[in-house]
Design a protein around this motif. Structure first.
Motif, PDB file in Angstrom:
ATOM      1  N   ALA A 195       0.872  -1.175   0.000  1.00 26.26           N
ATOM      2  CA  ALA A 195       0.000   0.000   0.000  1.00 26.26           C
ATOM      3  C   ALA A 195       0.907   1.222   0.000  1.00 26.26           C
ATOM      4  O   ALA A 195       2.009   1.192   0.553  1.00 26.26           O
ATOM      5  CB  ALA A 195      -0.927   0.016   1.215  1.00 26.26           C
ATOM      6  N   ALA A 196       0.454   2.317  -0.635  1.00 29.59           N
ATOM      7  CA  ALA A 196       1.314   3.492  -0.766  1.00 29.59           C
ATOM      8  C   ALA A 196       0.473   4.755  -0.851  1.00 29.59           C
ATOM      9  O   ALA A 196      -0.708   4.721  -1.202  1.00 29.59           O
ATOM     10  CB  ALA A 196       2.196   3.367  -2.007  1.00 29.59           C
ATOM     11  N   SER A 197       1.110   5.895  -0.535  1.00 30.00           N
ATOM     12  CA  SER A 197       0.414   7.184  -0.612  1.00 30.00           C
ATOM     13  C   SER A 197       1.379   8.266  -1.066  1.00 30.00           C
ATOM     14  O   SER A 197       2.600   8.132  -0.968  1.00 30.00           O
ATOM     15  CB  SER A 197      -0.196   7.555   0.744  1.00 30.00           C
ATOM     16  N   ARG A 198       0.777   9.376  -1.550  1.00 28.61           N
ATOM     17  CA  ARG A 198       1.518  10.535  -2.020  1.00 28.61           C
ATOM     18  C   ARG A 198       0.649  11.750  -1.679  1.00 28.61           C
ATOM     19  O   ARG A 198      -0.179  12.180  -2.471  1.00 28.61           O
ATOM     20  CB  ARG A 198       1.749  10.432  -3.517  1.00 28.61           C
ATOM     21  N   LEU A 199       0.853  12.305  -0.481  1.00 31.93           N
ATOM     22  CA  LEU A 199      -0.072  13.297   0.038  1.00 31.93           C
ATOM     23  C   LEU A 199       0.369  14.735  -0.186  1.00 31.93           C
ATOM     24  O   LEU A 199      -0.359  15.664   0.143  1.00 31.93           O
ATOM     25  CB  LEU A 199      -0.312  13.053   1.528  1.00 31.93           C
ATOM     26  N   ARG A 200       1.581  14.921  -0.723  1.00 30.00           N
ATOM     27  CA  ARG A 200       2.051  16.275  -1.027  1.00 30.00           C
ATOM     28  C   ARG A 200       2.515  16.334  -2.479  1.00 30.00           C
ATOM     29  O   ARG A 200       3.272  15.473  -2.926  1.00 30.00           O
ATOM     30  CB  ARG A 200       3.197  16.667  -0.096  1.00 30.00           C
ATOM     31  N   ALA A 201       2.070  17.340  -3.204  1.00 24.68           N
ATOM     32  CA  ALA A 201       2.396  17.464  -4.622  1.00 24.68           C
ATOM     33  C   ALA A 201       3.740  18.131  -4.861  1.00 24.68           C
ATOM     34  O   ALA A 201       4.302  18.016  -5.956  1.00 24.68           O
ATOM     35  CB  ALA A 201       1.305  18.250  -5.349  1.00 24.68           C
ATOM     36  N   GLU A 202       4.264  18.828  -3.850  1.00 26.22           N
ATOM     37  CA  GLU A 202       5.529  19.546  -3.994  1.00 26.22           C
ATOM     38  C   GLU A 202       6.378  19.382  -2.742  1.00 26.22           C
ATOM     39  O   GLU A 202       5.867  19.102  -1.663  1.00 26.22           O
ATOM     40  CB  GLU A 202       5.278  21.048  -4.226  1.00 26.22           C
ATOM     41  N   ARG A 203       7.680  19.586  -2.908  1.00 26.34           N
ATOM     42  CA  ARG A 203       8.614  19.654  -1.789  1.00 26.34           C
ATOM     43  C   ARG A 203       9.448  20.920  -1.943  1.00 26.34           C
ATOM     44  O   ARG A 203       9.659  21.402  -3.057  1.00 26.34           O
ATOM     45  CB  ARG A 203       9.529  18.429  -1.764  1.00 26.34           C
ATOM     46  N   VAL A 204       9.951  21.439  -0.825  1.00 25.08           N
ATOM     47  CA  VAL A 204      10.731  22.674  -0.828  1.00 25.08           C
ATOM     48  C   VAL A 204      12.183  22.343  -0.472  1.00 25.08           C
ATOM     49  O   VAL A 204      12.457  21.738   0.570  1.00 25.08           O
ATOM     50  CB  VAL A 204      10.163  23.699   0.174  1.00 25.08           C
TER      51      VAL A 204
ATOM     52  N   THR B 217       5.407   8.577  -1.623  1.00 18.61           N
ATOM     53  CA  THR B 217       6.379   8.979  -0.599  1.00 18.61           C
ATOM     54  C   THR B 217       6.191   8.253   0.732  1.00 18.61           C
ATOM     55  O   THR B 217       6.927   8.510   1.685  1.00 18.61           O
ATOM     56  CB  THR B 217       6.303  10.496  -0.377  1.00 18.61           C
ATOM     57  N   HIS B 218       5.213   7.373   0.818  1.00 14.52           N
ATOM     58  CA  HIS B 218       5.047   6.497   1.978  1.00 14.52           C
ATOM     59  C   HIS B 218       4.593   5.140   1.451  1.00 14.52           C
ATOM     60  O   HIS B 218       3.560   5.051   0.780  1.00 14.52           O
ATOM     61  CB  HIS B 218       4.015   7.048   2.961  1.00 14.52           C
ATOM     62  N   VAL B 219       5.385   4.109   1.725  1.00 18.10           N
ATOM     63  CA  VAL B 219       5.089   2.773   1.213  1.00 18.10           C
ATOM     64  C   VAL B 219       5.155   1.777   2.367  1.00 18.10           C
ATOM     65  O   VAL B 219       6.121   1.771   3.138  1.00 18.10           O
ATOM     66  CB  VAL B 219       6.083   2.342   0.114  1.00 18.10           C
ATOM     67  N   SER B 220       4.114   0.962   2.487  1.00 14.72           N
ATOM     68  CA  SER B 220       4.083  -0.112   3.471  1.00 14.72           C
ATOM     69  C   SER B 220       3.750  -1.413   2.766  1.00 14.72           C
ATOM     70  O   SER B 220       3.107  -1.416   1.703  1.00 14.72           O
ATOM     71  CB  SER B 220       3.029   0.159   4.554  1.00 14.72           C
ATOM     72  N   GLY B 221       4.185  -2.521   3.347  1.00 10.07           N
ATOM     73  CA  GLY B 221       3.873  -3.788   2.713  1.00 10.07           C
ATOM     74  C   GLY B 221       4.261  -4.979   3.559  1.00 10.07           C
ATOM     75  O   GLY B 221       4.856  -4.848   4.637  1.00 10.07           O
ATOM     76  N   VAL B 222       3.898  -6.140   3.053  1.00  8.86           N
ATOM     77  CA  VAL B 222       4.238  -7.420   3.665  1.00  8.86           C
ATOM     78  C   VAL B 222       5.005  -8.247   2.642  1.00  8.86           C
ATOM     79  O   VAL B 222       4.585  -8.377   1.487  1.00  8.86           O
ATOM     80  CB  VAL B 222       2.978  -8.185   4.109  1.00  8.86           C
ATOM     81  N   LEU B 223       6.142  -8.800   3.067  1.00 10.51           N
ATOM     82  CA  LEU B 223       6.932  -9.693   2.242  1.00 10.51           C
ATOM     83  C   LEU B 223       6.768 -11.111   2.753  1.00 10.51           C
ATOM     84  O   LEU B 223       6.980 -11.373   3.944  1.00 10.51           O
ATOM     85  CB  LEU B 223       8.420  -9.320   2.280  1.00 10.51           C
ATOM     86  N   GLU B 224       6.380 -12.019   1.885  1.00 12.26           N
ATOM     87  CA  GLU B 224       6.296 -13.439   2.228  1.00 12.26           C
ATOM     88  C   GLU B 224       7.598 -14.104   1.794  1.00 12.26           C
ATOM     89  O   GLU B 224       7.882 -14.194   0.604  1.00 12.26           O
ATOM     90  CB  GLU B 224       5.121 -14.097   1.519  1.00 12.26           C
ATOM     91  N   HIS B 225       8.393 -14.548   2.746  1.00 14.87           N
ATOM     92  CA  HIS B 225       9.656 -15.199   2.417  1.00 14.87           C
ATOM     93  C   HIS B 225       9.427 -16.667   2.068  1.00 14.87           C
ATOM     94  O   HIS B 225       8.453 -17.291   2.514  1.00 14.87           O
ATOM     95  CB  HIS B 225      10.636 -15.075   3.587  1.00 14.87           C
TER      96      HIS B 225
END
Length: 372
Positions: A200-209, A226-234
Motif C-alpha cells: 500500500a502506498a500514498s503521495r499526500l504532497r504534490a511539492e517539496r521545498v 512517498t510512503h510505502v508499506s507492505g508485507v513480504l512473504e519469504h
C-alpha cells in the motif's frame, strides 16, 4: 594478489567520495579512469588519484584496459550506462537500485549473461558486522526458527539536506527505491528470498521545498509515492512488514527486528556497515548486545566491488546482480501491488549470499581471505 583489477568510475557525485575512501588505496583494484557530465569535477577527482585519467563517458566505456565500470550515476541512468559497459565487454558494479524498472534490471542481467561478464550492485553495507552478526546469530539458532521481521525507515525527506533532491521525487526515486534496497537486501541476507508481496502506498504532497544550498526555497514536483508499506512473504514462511517513508518526522522503531520462536533480535540500520545487534531471549528480562561475530570490520562503501573482483568466478559475489534484481523485483512488485490492490508473486528466485566471516579490513586488503 597479482596485478590490480582496473576500474573506471562513471558519475562523481556525493556518493563517489565514500567509494573512493575504499578503492583509492586498495591493492586489489586500481581506478584508471573517471568520467562525469561535469568535466571539471572529473578532472579534480583524477588529480587526487595516482593512476586515473579524466575522460568522457564514451571514451571510458571504450577504453580497453578498464575491466569493471563502477556506475555511480543517478538511478535513471543506471540501465543505460550499465548496458553500455556490458556491450563493451566490461563487468559492472552499480549503485543501488540496479535499475529504475524491473524490466531494465532484467535486461542488464540477461545481457551480462550473454556477454559473459559479471554484475554487482549496492548495497554492500549488508556485508558489514551489523547485518552479518545478526545473520550469524540467526543461522546459529540463537532465536530458534525465524517467524517474522519488521523493517522501518521514517524521515522527513531528503530535500531538507540535499541541494539537488529532484531525483528523489522522480521515477526511480521515492523512499522505497531509494532506501528500500538497504532493508530488503538485509532481509534477504537474514531470512532468505521473497516469494510474494502485498503493498500500500500514498503521495499526500504534490511539492517539496529544497532546504539547503543555492536552490533553497525552490519547489520541486513529487512524481512518486512517498510512503510505502507492505508485507513480504519469504520462501521459508517468515513474514516481514516493511515501512519506508519520506512523510514522517521520527520513529522509535528499530530499523530491523527479527522475531523467532525462542528470542528476538534488534538489527542496526542497514544503511551503515556496523552497529549494535541486540538479543532478547524468550523468558528474558532485557536486551543484551552481541559482540561482532561476522562481517567486514571497519568497512566502507566499495567493499562489495572488491568482493566481486576477488570472487572472480570462484563463487557468486555477495553483493551480486542476481540478489539486486530480486530486491528490485520485490520493491517494484510492492509498488505495483499498491497500485493494483492485489497480492503479487515474484518471478525471480535467488539463494542467500555466502555469509561473511569476521574479517578485519586491514587483513582483507592484504590478501584474499578465501584463498582464491
Amino acid at each position: 594478489m597479482g596485478e590490480p583489477h582496473r576500474v573506471g568510475i562513471v558519475g562523481l557525485g556525493v556518493i563517489s567520495r565514500a567509494y573512493l575512501e575504499t578503492l583509492a588505496d586498495h591493492p586489489a583494484v586500481s581506478v584508471v579512469a573517471v568520467a562525469d557530465l561535469d568535466a571539471s569535477r572529473s578532472a579534480a577527482v583524477a588529480a587526487e588519484l595516482r593512476d586515473a585519467e579524466a575522460m568522457s563517458v564514451e571514451r571510458l566505456l571504450d577504453r580497453p584496459d578498464v575491466q569493471t565500470v563502477l556506475n555511480l550515476t543517478i538511478p535513471a541512468a543506471h540501465a543505460e550506462i550499465s548496458l553500455g559497459a556490458i556491450d563493451a565487454g566490461k563487468n559492472v558494479y552499480v549503485e543501488k537500485p540496479l535499475a529504475v524498472t524491473f524490466a531494465d534490471g532484467r535486461s542488464i542481467m540477461e545481457r551480462a549473461a550473454s556477454a559473459g561478464v559479471r554484475v554487482g550492485c549496492a548495497p554492500d553495507t549488508v556485508l558489514g558486522t551489523g547485518t552479518q552478526t545478526a545473520r550469524a546469530a540467526i543461522d546459529g539458532g540463537l532465536i530458534g526458527r525465524p517467524l517474522s521481521a519488521s523493517a522501518v525507515m521514517v524521515t522527513a525527506g531528503h530535500e531538507r539536506w540535499h541541494p539537488n533532491p529532484d531525483f528523489y521525487y522522480a521515477p526511480g526515486g521515492g523512499p522505497l527505491l531509494d532506501m528500500g534496497p538497504y532493508y530488503v537486501s538485509a532481509l534477504v541476507h537474514l531470512l532468505g528470498p521473497v516469494r510474494a508481496v502485498v503493498g500500500a502506498a500514498s503521495r499526500l504532497r504534490a511539492e517539496r521545498v529544497i532546504g539547503s544550498g543555492p536552490r533553497a526555497g525552490q519547489r520541486i514536483p513529487v512524481q512518486v509515492d512517498t510512503h510505502v508499506s507492505g508485507v513480504l512473504e519469504h520462501v521459508d514462511g517468515a513474514l516481514s512488514t516493511i515501512t519506508k517513508s519520506f512523510d514522517g518526522v521520527a520513529t522509535t522503531a528499530a530499523p530491523i527486528e527479527v522475531q523467532g520462536e525462542t528470542g528476538a533480535l534488534a538489527v542496526p540500520d542497514p544503511n551503515y556497515f556496523d552497529g549494535e545487534v541486540r538479543h532478547f531471549p524468550l523468558g528474558g528480562t532485557g536486551w543484551r548486545a552481541l559482540e561482532p561475530r561476522a562481517g567486514y570490520v571497519g568497512a566502507s562503501r566499495g567493499v562489495g566491488l572488491v568482493d566481486l573482483v576477488q570472487a572472480d568466478g570462484h563463487r557468486p559475489p555477495r553483493a551480486g546482480g542476481e540478489v539486486a534484481l530480486h530486491v528490485l523485483e520485490t520493491m517494484t512488485a510492492l509498488l505495483r501491488s499498491a497500485a493494483e490492490g492485489r497480492r503479487i508473486e515474484l518471478t525471480t528466485a535467488v539463494r542467500r549470499p555466502v555469509p561473511v566471516p569476521l574479517i578485519q579490513v586491514e587483513d582483507w586488503k592484504g590478501q584474499d581471505p578465501y584463498g582464491h
